[in-house]
Design a protein around this motif. Structure first.
Motif, PDB file in Angstrom:
ATOM      1  N   ARG A  26       0.818  -1.207   0.000  1.00  0.00           N
ATOM      2  CA  ARG A  26       0.000   0.000   0.000  1.00  0.00           C
ATOM      3  C   ARG A  26       0.859   1.268   0.000  1.00  0.00           C
ATOM      4  O   ARG A  26       0.536   2.250  -0.646  1.00  0.00           O
ATOM      5  CB  ARG A  26      -0.962   0.019   1.190  1.00  0.00           C
ATOM      6  CG  ARG A  26      -2.201  -0.804   1.066  1.00  0.00           C
ATOM      7  CD  ARG A  26      -2.993  -0.573  -0.199  1.00  0.00           C
ATOM      8  NE  ARG A  26      -3.088   0.828  -0.566  1.00  0.00           N
ATOM      9  CZ  ARG A  26      -3.110   1.274  -1.809  1.00  0.00           C
ATOM     10  NH1 ARG A  26      -3.061   0.460  -2.809  1.00  0.00           N
ATOM     11  NH2 ARG A  26      -3.196   2.548  -2.046  1.00  0.00           N
ATOM     12  N   LEU A  27       1.941   1.219   0.778  1.00  0.00           N
ATOM     13  CA  LEU A  27       2.810   2.386   0.873  1.00  0.00           C
ATOM     14  C   LEU A  27       3.418   2.720  -0.494  1.00  0.00           C
ATOM     15  O   LEU A  27       3.405   3.869  -0.944  1.00  0.00           O
ATOM     16  CB  LEU A  27       3.907   2.097   1.887  1.00  0.00           C
ATOM     17  CG  LEU A  27       4.453   3.268   2.697  1.00  0.00           C
ATOM     18  CD1 LEU A  27       3.320   3.968   3.416  1.00  0.00           C
ATOM     19  CD2 LEU A  27       5.463   2.770   3.716  1.00  0.00           C
ATOM     20  N   ILE A  28       3.952   1.684  -1.141  1.00  0.00           N
ATOM     21  CA  ILE A  28       4.554   1.893  -2.456  1.00  0.00           C
ATOM     22  C   ILE A  28       3.510   2.413  -3.442  1.00  0.00           C
ATOM     23  O   ILE A  28       3.748   3.345  -4.202  1.00  0.00           O
ATOM     24  CB  ILE A  28       5.170   0.573  -2.975  1.00  0.00           C
ATOM     25  CG1 ILE A  28       6.285   0.093  -2.049  1.00  0.00           C
ATOM     26  CG2 ILE A  28       5.666   0.714  -4.390  1.00  0.00           C
ATOM     27  CD1 ILE A  28       7.551   0.867  -2.128  1.00  0.00           C
ATOM     28  N   PHE A  80      12.612  10.255  -7.931  1.00  0.00           N
ATOM     29  CA  PHE A  80      11.428   9.589  -7.388  1.00  0.00           C
ATOM     30  C   PHE A  80      11.722   8.103  -7.188  1.00  0.00           C
ATOM     31  O   PHE A  80      11.463   7.521  -6.126  1.00  0.00           O
ATOM     32  CB  PHE A  80      10.282   9.805  -8.370  1.00  0.00           C
ATOM     33  CG  PHE A  80       8.920   9.427  -7.866  1.00  0.00           C
ATOM     34  CD1 PHE A  80       8.720   8.943  -6.580  1.00  0.00           C
ATOM     35  CD2 PHE A  80       7.816   9.579  -8.682  1.00  0.00           C
ATOM     36  CE1 PHE A  80       7.452   8.604  -6.131  1.00  0.00           C
ATOM     37  CE2 PHE A  80       6.553   9.252  -8.249  1.00  0.00           C
ATOM     38  CZ  PHE A  80       6.382   8.764  -6.972  1.00  0.00           C
ATOM     39  N   LEU A  81      12.301   7.505  -8.211  1.00  0.00           N
ATOM     40  CA  LEU A  81      12.645   6.081  -8.136  1.00  0.00           C
ATOM     41  C   LEU A  81      13.598   5.820  -6.977  1.00  0.00           C
ATOM     42  O   LEU A  81      13.435   4.860  -6.205  1.00  0.00           O
ATOM     43  CB  LEU A  81      13.276   5.657  -9.461  1.00  0.00           C
ATOM     44  CG  LEU A  81      13.623   4.183  -9.635  1.00  0.00           C
ATOM     45  CD1 LEU A  81      12.392   3.328  -9.459  1.00  0.00           C
ATOM     46  CD2 LEU A  81      14.214   3.950 -11.015  1.00  0.00           C
ATOM     47  N   ILE A  82      14.600   6.697  -6.834  1.00  0.00           N
ATOM     48  CA  ILE A  82      15.557   6.531  -5.738  1.00  0.00           C
ATOM     49  C   ILE A  82      14.843   6.655  -4.391  1.00  0.00           C
ATOM     50  O   ILE A  82      15.050   5.846  -3.479  1.00  0.00           O
ATOM     51  CB  ILE A  82      16.693   7.574  -5.859  1.00  0.00           C
ATOM     52  CG1 ILE A  82      17.531   7.273  -7.105  1.00  0.00           C
ATOM     53  CG2 ILE A  82      17.578   7.568  -4.614  1.00  0.00           C
ATOM     54  CD1 ILE A  82      18.472   8.396  -7.496  1.00  0.00           C
ATOM     55  N   ALA A  83      13.946   7.660  -4.296  1.00  0.00           N
ATOM     56  CA  ALA A  83      13.218   7.857  -3.034  1.00  0.00           C
ATOM     57  C   ALA A  83      12.402   6.619  -2.677  1.00  0.00           C
ATOM     58  O   ALA A  83      12.440   6.132  -1.541  1.00  0.00           O
ATOM     59  CB  ALA A  83      12.302   9.079  -3.146  1.00  0.00           C
ATOM     60  N   ILE A 115      12.845   4.274   0.626  1.00  0.00           N
ATOM     61  CA  ILE A 115      11.745   4.002   1.553  1.00  0.00           C
ATOM     62  C   ILE A 115      11.523   2.494   1.681  1.00  0.00           C
ATOM     63  O   ILE A 115      11.412   1.955   2.783  1.00  0.00           O
ATOM     64  CB  ILE A 115      10.452   4.688   1.076  1.00  0.00           C
ATOM     65  CG1 ILE A 115      10.604   6.196   1.219  1.00  0.00           C
ATOM     66  CG2 ILE A 115       9.253   4.206   1.880  1.00  0.00           C
ATOM     67  CD1 ILE A 115       9.585   6.975   0.446  1.00  0.00           C
ATOM     68  N   GLY A 116      11.501   1.804   0.551  1.00  0.00           N
ATOM     69  CA  GLY A 116      11.276   0.359   0.563  1.00  0.00           C
ATOM     70  C   GLY A 116      12.352  -0.375   1.343  1.00  0.00           C
ATOM     71  O   GLY A 116      12.060  -1.198   2.209  1.00  0.00           O
ATOM     72  N   VAL A 117      13.607  -0.044   1.065  1.00  0.00           N
ATOM     73  CA  VAL A 117      14.714  -0.749   1.718  1.00  0.00           C
ATOM     74  C   VAL A 117      14.723  -0.450   3.215  1.00  0.00           C
ATOM     75  O   VAL A 117      14.875  -1.358   4.044  1.00  0.00           O
ATOM     76  CB  VAL A 117      16.052  -0.355   1.060  1.00  0.00           C
ATOM     77  CG1 VAL A 117      17.219  -0.904   1.856  1.00  0.00           C
ATOM     78  CG2 VAL A 117      16.107  -0.881  -0.365  1.00  0.00           C
ATOM     79  N   LEU A 147      13.963  -2.110   8.741  1.00  0.00           N
ATOM     80  CA  LEU A 147      13.400  -1.865  10.068  1.00  0.00           C
ATOM     81  C   LEU A 147      12.579  -3.054  10.550  1.00  0.00           C
ATOM     82  O   LEU A 147      12.556  -3.371  11.729  1.00  0.00           O
ATOM     83  CB  LEU A 147      12.511  -0.617  10.043  1.00  0.00           C
ATOM     84  CG  LEU A 147      13.221   0.725  10.047  1.00  0.00           C
ATOM     85  CD1 LEU A 147      12.205   1.845   9.946  1.00  0.00           C
ATOM     86  CD2 LEU A 147      14.048   0.876  11.313  1.00  0.00           C
ATOM     87  N   LEU A 148      11.888  -3.690   9.620  1.00  0.00           N
ATOM     88  CA  LEU A 148      10.974  -4.756  10.029  1.00  0.00           C
ATOM     89  C   LEU A 148      11.632  -6.115  10.171  1.00  0.00           C
ATOM     90  O   LEU A 148      11.141  -6.973  10.872  1.00  0.00           O
ATOM     91  CB  LEU A 148       9.836  -4.856   9.025  1.00  0.00           C
ATOM     92  CG  LEU A 148       8.612  -4.065   9.419  1.00  0.00           C
ATOM     93  CD1 LEU A 148       7.676  -3.948   8.255  1.00  0.00           C
ATOM     94  CD2 LEU A 148       7.898  -4.733  10.582  1.00  0.00           C
TER      95      LEU A 148
END
Lengths: 345, 291
Positions: free
Chosen positions: B218-220, B268-271, B275-277, B282-283
């Motif tokens: 959902r975030l992506i 944008f792609l880098i951002a 965020i994804g990584v 973190l999880l």
């Protein structure tokens, strides 16, 4: 499959929970109800303030739909046909091609050397720059030359004992799925540039059936491969093994045994893909302008063209929504049979 | 069991070729364009500027504003979607009365075109003809500037996102809930654990991997938000609700600033990748503990 988690609740809190769900459902449904009633209102009926119940609050009329069909606000009929044609064919091709790839990834072993992938990327980039900057080709020609060369070189290089990691099926799958991760604006804008460059060579891809369908197939593939892989993995292998003992060729095993056995999965995947293509806005906005415009673009345009004619907007939105409402009914039936269980593993 | 048969190439190559042609080729093309100063309107011939586009973007307040807006929408919307979606899924899984009836209604919003949904939202939020303001005025509230005030417009977009995509969370969480083993709950019953304790002690931790996946998806997806904003506010008032994709669209399609837009889409792609990584990193410790 039975209800856990809330079993300890008293009947009073159960009722409270049910009320909560009911409220959410009402919130879910109300906007849809609102489109439906607004689509049957006359212009003065809308402007006079919110009314809710047909025949009591206002007198319903079919005029917005008649206007729509006659194409008073944009070529509605043609656009609807475009959406249907592109949607059905893109979903069908994507499901077929994606299912084949998913089957290959489940049943056959692939080994790609990382070095070969790197060679592909470097040769493609380098070749493109070389052809376009130093050898005087146009950008589209340079691209069309560099990529087959890079691809051929990479395939050959894959046979050499290159150093570096070897990628297996899981990595290829990840590569497919990761295509869904990057923001479509990156691809949409680049695709627009690429299509217009190729258009200068004489193949029209912008505002054409082939260009739009190809684009939708490519961007549906990740989800098709992802969903179908789970369906194929769930199929018991014994049937296929028995056929292999009898020397049935692989493509006949696939078409004759695997496809019929995973018909439900294929159907569900087809419908999900169709929903994605039907609703898609960004690529259609970039890649079409008049002849192959799709419904979302026309619906969005209702907004700006003649001010806020809510009755017309509602009618257009309703027509765009109805096929998906039918799909929701069909899919919710399939949902009960554990359709999406595989997708989240 | 894996087998090896040359026919495997016939199975996989069509898909690989289509993806290479339609998404990797353009990527390389726009990658090279992002180092050029290249405009179609007014026509300026391409000129190599190396990182010039990237540098000027990073100094552009409008770019940071778009990043901030997109992040705000994505995080608030996904957080609320998760809470509401998990709640409804729990309720449906506990077989509240009328559960079957709810299913179609719950599935509907996510299958509808975001463009159409945004139009309907505009009608509902309309200050004079919309039902929402009439409803609120029953409680004595004044007409609210839903789409004409920056903050309200942002809140409306978030509300529409939640409306449309909570069903996805419900669907996935429901599927996950149905895979939970029953005996753990029976044991908890014997221990007289309350429903609340059962949820925090069993359901939530066991659902963590699925939750992580759902929130990630959902975030992506939320970061790509465009259609809803395009129709509801067009990024306005001013640039108060302009998201990254919309900003790129304005630069690319209104100004035909090709190099700049390419650089923007790569940032944008880098951002998104960062965020994804970060999210996965973190999880990871929490997910591995449960295995």
């Amino acid at each position: 499959m039975s209800g856990q988690g809330l079993t300890g609740l008293s009947s009073r809190s159960r009722r409270l929970v049910a009320a909560g769900v009911l409220v959410w459902c009402l919130i879910s449904v109300f906007p849809l109800y609102w489109v439906v009633v607004t689509a049957f209102k006359t212009p003065p009926g809308v402007v006079g303030g919110p009314t809710y119940i047909p025949f009591v609050d206002f007198t319903p009329t079919l005029q917005p739909f008649i206007d729509l069909y006659q194409g008073i606000r944009g070529e509605f009929f043609r656009t609807f046909l475009n959406s249907t044609i592109v949607g059905l064919s893109a979903a069908a091709i994507a499901t077929a091609v994606g299912a084949m790839a998913a089957y290959a990834l489940v049943r056959f072993e692939f080994r790609v050397r990382f070095g070969a992938g790197l060679i592909f990327f470097l040769l493609a980039l380098g070749g493109y720059l070389l052809f376009s900057n130093s050898l005087g080709f146009t950008r589209a020609q340079a691209l069309l030359l560099a990529f087959p060369i890079a691809l051929a070189a990479a395939i050959l290089a894959n046979r050499l004992p290159l150093p570096g990691p070897i990628l297996g099926n899981e990595d290829i799958l990840f590569w497919f799925v990761s295509q869904r991760m990057f923001p479509p604006i990156v691809a949409a804008f680049a695709l627009y540039l690429l299509y217009s460059e190729i258009g200068r060579l004489g193949f029209q891809l912008i505002d054409s059936y082939v260009g739009l369908t190809l684009c939708y197939v490519a961007f549906s593939l990740p989800i098709v491969v992802w969903l179908m892989r789970d369906f194929f993995e769930a199929i018991p292998i014994e049937v296929e093994e028995a056929a292999m003992v009898d020397n049935v060729p692989s493509w006949r095993i696939f078409l004759g045994i695997v496809v019929p056995m995973s018909m439900n999965g294929l159907l569900a995947t087809f419908m999900i893909t169709l929903a994605f293509v039907w609703n898609e806005f960004l690529f259609a906005l970039f890649l079409t302008n008049s002849r192959w415009q799709t419904l979302p673009i026309l619906v969005a345009g209702q907004n700006s063209q003649r001010g806020d004619e809510w009755w017309a907007i509602s009618a257009a939105a309703l027509v765009a929504i109805i096929p998906m409402m039918i799909m929701a009914g069909l899919l919710s039936r399939m949902m009960r049979s554990g359709l999406l269980l595989g997708a989240i593993k | 069991m894996m087998r090896n048969d040359p026919i495997k190439h016939v199975f996989i190559w069509p898909a690989v070729l289509v993806v290479l042609a339609i998404s990797i080729f353009p990527l390389i093309y726009s990658f090279t364009t992002s180092f050029l100063s290249y405009r179609l309107i007014p026509p300026i011939p391409p000129r190599v500027v190396w990182f010039g586009n990237y540098a000027s973007l990073l100094q552009e307040p409008r770019f940071w504003n778009a990043i901030f807006t997109t992040t705000l929408i994505a995080f608030i919307a996904v957080g609320l979607q998760y809470v509401i979606g998990f709640g409804v899924a729990l309720a449906l899984n506990a077989r509240v009365p009328g559960e079957r009836l709810f299913r179609v209604a719950l599935l509907l919003p996510m299958l509808l075109a975001p463009v159409a949904v945004a139009l309907v939202a505009r009608m509902i939020f309309n200050p004079t003809m919309g039902p929402l303001n009439q409803f609120l005025s029953m409680f004595g509230l004044a007409n609210l500037p839903f789409l004409t005030n920056g903050r309200w417009a942002l809140a409306c977009i978030v509300a529409v996102e939640i409306w449309q995509w909570t069903p996805f969370v419900i669907l996935m969480m429901l599927a996950g809930l149905q895979t939970l083993p029953e005996d753990v709950y029976e044991a908890a019953e014997l221990e007289n654990a309350s429903a609340w304790q059962q949820f925090w002690g069993i359901t939530f931790p066991m659902m963590l991997p699925i939750s992580a996946a759902v929130v990630f998806i959902r975030l992506i997806e939320s970061y790509k938000i465009m259609d809803t904003v395009f129709v509801m506010t067009g990024g306005g008032p001013g640039v108060d609700t302009e998201t990254l994709t919309l900003f790129a669209y304005q630069e690319g399609f209104k100004k035909f600033n090709l190099g700049y837009t390419s650089a923007l889409s790569f940032l944008f792609l880098i951002a998104i990748t960062i965020i994804g990584v970060t999210y996965l990193a973190l999880l990871r410790p929490h997910l591995e503990k449960r295995r």
